[in-house]
Write a protein that holds these residues in place. Structure first.
Motif, PDB file in Angstrom:
ATOM      1  N   ARG A 131       0.839  -1.210   0.000  1.00  0.00           N
ATOM      2  CA  ARG A 131       0.000   0.000   0.000  1.00  0.00           C
ATOM      3  C   ARG A 131       0.875   1.262   0.000  1.00  0.00           C
ATOM      4  O   ARG A 131       0.601   2.227  -0.701  1.00  0.00           O
ATOM      5  N   MET A 134       2.827   2.536  -3.369  1.00  0.00           N
ATOM      6  CA  MET A 134       2.095   2.992  -4.561  1.00  0.00           C
ATOM      7  C   MET A 134       2.286   4.478  -4.847  1.00  0.00           C
ATOM      8  O   MET A 134       1.563   5.055  -5.655  1.00  0.00           O
ATOM      9  N   GLY A 135       3.230   5.100  -4.169  1.00  0.00           N
ATOM     10  CA  GLY A 135       3.519   6.497  -4.493  1.00  0.00           C
ATOM     11  C   GLY A 135       3.199   7.455  -3.362  1.00  0.00           C
ATOM     12  O   GLY A 135       3.680   8.574  -3.343  1.00  0.00           O
ATOM     13  N   ASP A 136       2.355   7.030  -2.434  1.00  0.00           N
ATOM     14  CA  ASP A 136       2.081   7.889  -1.282  1.00  0.00           C
ATOM     15  C   ASP A 136       2.194   7.052  -0.018  1.00  0.00           C
ATOM     16  O   ASP A 136       1.897   5.866  -0.035  1.00  0.00           O
ATOM     17  N   ILE A 137       2.652   7.681   1.052  1.00  0.00           N
ATOM     18  CA  ILE A 137       2.809   6.957   2.307  1.00  0.00           C
ATOM     19  C   ILE A 137       1.719   7.406   3.271  1.00  0.00           C
ATOM     20  O   ILE A 137       1.571   8.584   3.568  1.00  0.00           O
ATOM     21  N   LYS A 220      -5.561  23.237   4.171  1.00  0.00           N
ATOM     22  CA  LYS A 220      -5.228  22.186   3.216  1.00  0.00           C
ATOM     23  C   LYS A 220      -5.971  20.895   3.561  1.00  0.00           C
ATOM     24  O   LYS A 220      -6.565  20.250   2.682  1.00  0.00           O
ATOM     25  N   SER A 224      -8.709  19.331   1.177  1.00  0.00           N
ATOM     26  CA  SER A 224      -8.390  18.004   0.643  1.00  0.00           C
ATOM     27  C   SER A 224      -9.550  17.048   0.879  1.00  0.00           C
ATOM     28  O   SER A 224      -9.932  16.284  -0.008  1.00  0.00           O
ATOM     29  N   TYR A 227     -12.255  17.887  -1.585  1.00  0.00           N
ATOM     30  CA  TYR A 227     -11.981  17.420  -2.956  1.00  0.00           C
ATOM     31  C   TYR A 227     -12.047  15.885  -3.043  1.00  0.00           C
ATOM     32  O   TYR A 227     -12.314  15.340  -4.107  1.00  0.00           O
ATOM     33  N   SER A 228     -11.793  15.224  -1.922  1.00  0.00           N
ATOM     34  CA  SER A 228     -11.861  13.758  -1.930  1.00  0.00           C
ATOM     35  C   SER A 228     -13.311  13.287  -1.939  1.00  0.00           C
ATOM     36  O   SER A 228     -13.689  12.399  -2.683  1.00  0.00           O
TER      37      SER A 228
ATOM     38  N   LEU B  62      -2.683  21.653  -3.022  1.00  0.00           N
ATOM     39  CA  LEU B  62      -3.836  20.756  -2.979  1.00  0.00           C
ATOM     40  C   LEU B  62      -4.093  20.218  -4.377  1.00  0.00           C
ATOM     41  O   LEU B  62      -3.903  20.938  -5.364  1.00  0.00           O
ATOM     42  N   GLY B  82      -7.933   9.496  -2.481  1.00  0.00           N
ATOM     43  CA  GLY B  82      -8.263  10.817  -1.968  1.00  0.00           C
ATOM     44  C   GLY B  82      -7.347  11.889  -2.555  1.00  0.00           C
ATOM     45  O   GLY B  82      -6.351  11.576  -3.216  1.00  0.00           O
ATOM     46  N   SER B  83      -7.698  13.149  -2.291  1.00  0.00           N
ATOM     47  CA  SER B  83      -6.928  14.264  -2.852  1.00  0.00           C
ATOM     48  C   SER B  83      -5.476  14.266  -2.332  1.00  0.00           C
ATOM     49  O   SER B  83      -4.528  14.401  -3.116  1.00  0.00           O
ATOM     50  N   ALA B  84      -5.315  14.089  -1.007  1.00  0.00           N
ATOM     51  CA  ALA B  84      -3.955  14.120  -0.431  1.00  0.00           C
ATOM     52  C   ALA B  84      -3.127  12.938  -0.927  1.00  0.00           C
ATOM     53  O   ALA B  84      -1.963  13.099  -1.316  1.00  0.00           O
ATOM     54  N   GLN B  85      -3.758  11.750  -0.960  1.00  0.00           N
ATOM     55  CA  GLN B  85      -3.060  10.553  -1.465  1.00  0.00           C
ATOM     56  C   GLN B  85      -2.677  10.766  -2.924  1.00  0.00           C
ATOM     57  O   GLN B  85      -1.562  10.460  -3.345  1.00  0.00           O
ATOM     58  N   LYS B  87      -2.193  13.484  -4.561  1.00  0.00           N
ATOM     59  CA  LYS B  87      -1.116  14.457  -4.756  1.00  0.00           C
ATOM     60  C   LYS B  87       0.249  13.790  -4.539  1.00  0.00           C
ATOM     61  O   LYS B  87       1.179  13.987  -5.322  1.00  0.00           O
ATOM     62  N   LYS B  88       0.316  12.963  -3.483  1.00  0.00           N
ATOM     63  CA  LYS B  88       1.590  12.283  -3.216  1.00  0.00           C
ATOM     64  C   LYS B  88       1.946  11.331  -4.366  1.00  0.00           C
ATOM     65  O   LYS B  88       3.104  11.211  -4.742  1.00  0.00           O
ATOM     66  N   ARG B  89       0.920  10.672  -4.919  1.00  0.00           N
ATOM     67  CA  ARG B  89       1.196   9.736  -6.028  1.00  0.00           C
ATOM     68  C   ARG B  89       1.633  10.506  -7.273  1.00  0.00           C
ATOM     69  O   ARG B  89       2.514  10.069  -8.008  1.00  0.00           O
ATOM     70  N   SER B  92       5.122  11.511  -6.817  1.00  0.00           N
ATOM     71  CA  SER B  92       6.016  10.366  -7.006  1.00  0.00           C
ATOM     72  C   SER B  92       6.298  10.150  -8.494  1.00  0.00           C
ATOM     73  O   SER B  92       7.432   9.883  -8.901  1.00  0.00           O
TER      74      SER B  92
END
Lengths: 345, 175
Positions: A131, A134-137, A220, A224, A227-228, B62, B82-85, B87-89, B92
């Protein structure tokens, strides 16, 4: 020369737990693992996490791969060491899910935890690493995984030490179960303390000084979430709270600084049950406050603190035991209520 | 468990032993190990909100995905991210493509390429029914930057990339 003040501050109390309350702790912890810890449903993209570099090198006959920056591995933690892509399908398998649940029931019953915790440990660390590759932690499940790992190491160490008198597949002694709870608390405390010192280290010890810039972080977080979820933002959270932070920076420093202080007080979780209760409760209140102000929830952290530190079932069981012991000491006779001074006539 | 402050004269081995024997000392030692190792699952130093910027010069980015009318779409519902996830992806991918995580520092063509790659990943992970319910013709990937620099507040939105949404084929009338 002794300092009574310092000695009192750092004095620890022995931490003991009854069998019944530890059984409840294991039950609740197993529930957290099953419902909130293990990533049973990962997207297909998780299976395509790049191979660990050592494995990629072996595929190329030991030569370094000619990987350009665009193909650089984003594998995180365990996924950077062991190929884990296969775990996406494994975790989805109903058979595996049922088997993990069954082994966790045995763990709750205290049976052979070195073996019965192993499926959950492998799945939790494996799927969690995928998990986070995949680019985000995300930081929602690491504390659960760390507590699980700590417990397993405690059980394994005890099993190795007592391999003659108590084989691996038997129930560990009461003392070993207590060590598992103690190390769970120690791991939770270490997690919070690490978070605190990371904040200080990242800002050259100026974190509290920089708290007013948290106004943007609050905005933020709120936007966020909007937007999610596609929901309108709350004016209170997106405008009023950041406005307060900027208008009253010292009050904000006090509020968020208390959070930092609570993180740094994480080690108090292992300095006696009463301190663990109050520290755990205070950190839970901090998490609820963050959730209200910033829309960021750390449910797993709250669950862990509630299970191991606050431990309400344990408090109830202890108070009942104390009441029973008092009644027994009084010979089962009811004492007269001391509502008025007894006449001596 | 009894523990006492080491007595004077100060002796380093005695202090180290006392620290190590104290549960809080053990806890702090484990914490330092976590900080040294960093974010490597299952271990973490939990660095959330650790790197706060100076109030004189701070900003927050954001991510949002909009339709062709610039209306934000619910990312979690449509793409399970999600938006925060997200953005991190995206960062990356940008790191791999342009060698930087800062979209402002990346050349526009590489930024667009990373954005398009990210939108393609979102499209792969889409929830078909929910996307259909919103019936977008276009996805627009945007980064909104809210900044405070020397007392001046700014709020800007930059379009990174767009993607034309493949429209479902009209059903053939049954004879």
């Amino acid at each position: 020369m002794k300092s009574p003040w310092l000695t009192a501050l750092f004095r620890t109390r022995p931490m003991h737990w009854g069998s019944a309350e530890m059984l409840i702790m294991r039950l609740l912890f197993a529930a957290v693992l099953l419902w909130a810890g293990i990533f049973w449903e990962l997207p297909e993209a998780a299976a395509q996490v790049p191979k660990p570099e050592w494995l990629a090198m072996m595929d190329h006959g030991g030569a370094e791969t000619m990987a350009g920056p665009e193909s650089k591995s984003s594998a995180n933690g365990l996924a950077a060491v062991v190929p884990l892509g296969w775990m996406v399908d494994t975790a989805r398998s109903l058979v595996i899910q049922v088997l993990t649940g069954l082994t966790l029931i045995l763990y709750v019953a205290g049976m052979a935890p070195v073996l019965t915790l192993l499926p959950a440990l492998i799945l939790m660390t494996g799927t969690g690493a995928l998990r986070n590759s995949m680019g985000d932690i995300s930081h929602h499940t690491q504390l659960v995984a760390m507590v699980l790992l700590a417990q397993w190491i405690v059980y394994l160490t005890a099993a190795i030490r007592q391999r003659r008198e108590r084989p691996l597949w038997l129930r560990p002694a009461h003392q070993v179960q207590e060590q598992a709870v103690f190390w769970s608390l120690l791991t939770i405390g270490a997690g919070y303390f690490a978070s605190g010192i990371t904040k200080l280290e990242a800002t050259d010890f100026a974190w509290i000084q920089r708290v007013p810039s948290m106004a943007l972080q609050v905005m933020k977080a709120v936007w966020s979430a909007s937007y999610s979820k596609g929901e309108p933002v709350s004016g209170f959270k997106a405008v009023t709270v950041p406005g307060w932070i900027l208008t009253y920076p010292n009050a904000a420093r006090l509020f968020f600084g208390t959070g930092l202080l609570l993180e740094l007080l994480g080690p108090m979780l292992v300095m006696g049950r009463r301190r663990a209760f109050w520290t755990g409760l205070a950190i839970i209140v901090m998490h609820i406050g963050i959730s209200v102000v910033m829309d960021i929830e750390f449910r797993n952290h709250i669950f862990l603190l509630a299970i191991f530190a606050v431990n309400i079932p344990g408090l109830i069981l202890r108070s009942r035991r104390k009441a029973a012991a008092t009644t027994e000491a009084d010979g089962g006779k009811e004492q007269p209520l001391k509502t008025a001074p007894q006449s001596s006539a | 468990m009894t523990w006492e402050v080491p007595t004077r004269p100060f002796s380093f081995p005695a202090a180290a032993k006392a620290f190590w024997r104290h549960p809080a000392g053990l806890c702090a030692t484990l914490a330092v190990v976590l900080v040294v190792i960093g974010d490597k699952y299952p271990l973490s130093n939990f660095p959330m909100y650790s790197n706060l910027g100076k109030i004189e010069d701070t900003s927050a980015d954001l991510m949002l995905v909009t339709n062709e009318a610039d209306r934000p779409l619910p990312m979690s519902k449509l793409f399970n991210v999600g938006s925060a996830q997200g953005k991190k992806r995206f960062e990356s991918i940008l790191q791999k493509v342009a060698g930087t995580k800062e979209y402002e520092d990346a050349p526009p063509d590489k930024r667009r390429a990373a954005g398009e790659a990210f939108l393609a990943k979102l499209w792969e992970a889409r929830d078909g029914d929910d996307v259909e319910a919103f019936s977008p013709r276009e996805f627009r990937l945007k980064i909104r930057t809210v900044a405070m620099r020397h007392g001046v507040f700014s709020d800007t939105t930059t379009e990174i990339a767009t993607m034309t949404v493949p429209q479902p084929q009209p059903k053939k009338p049954t004879p």
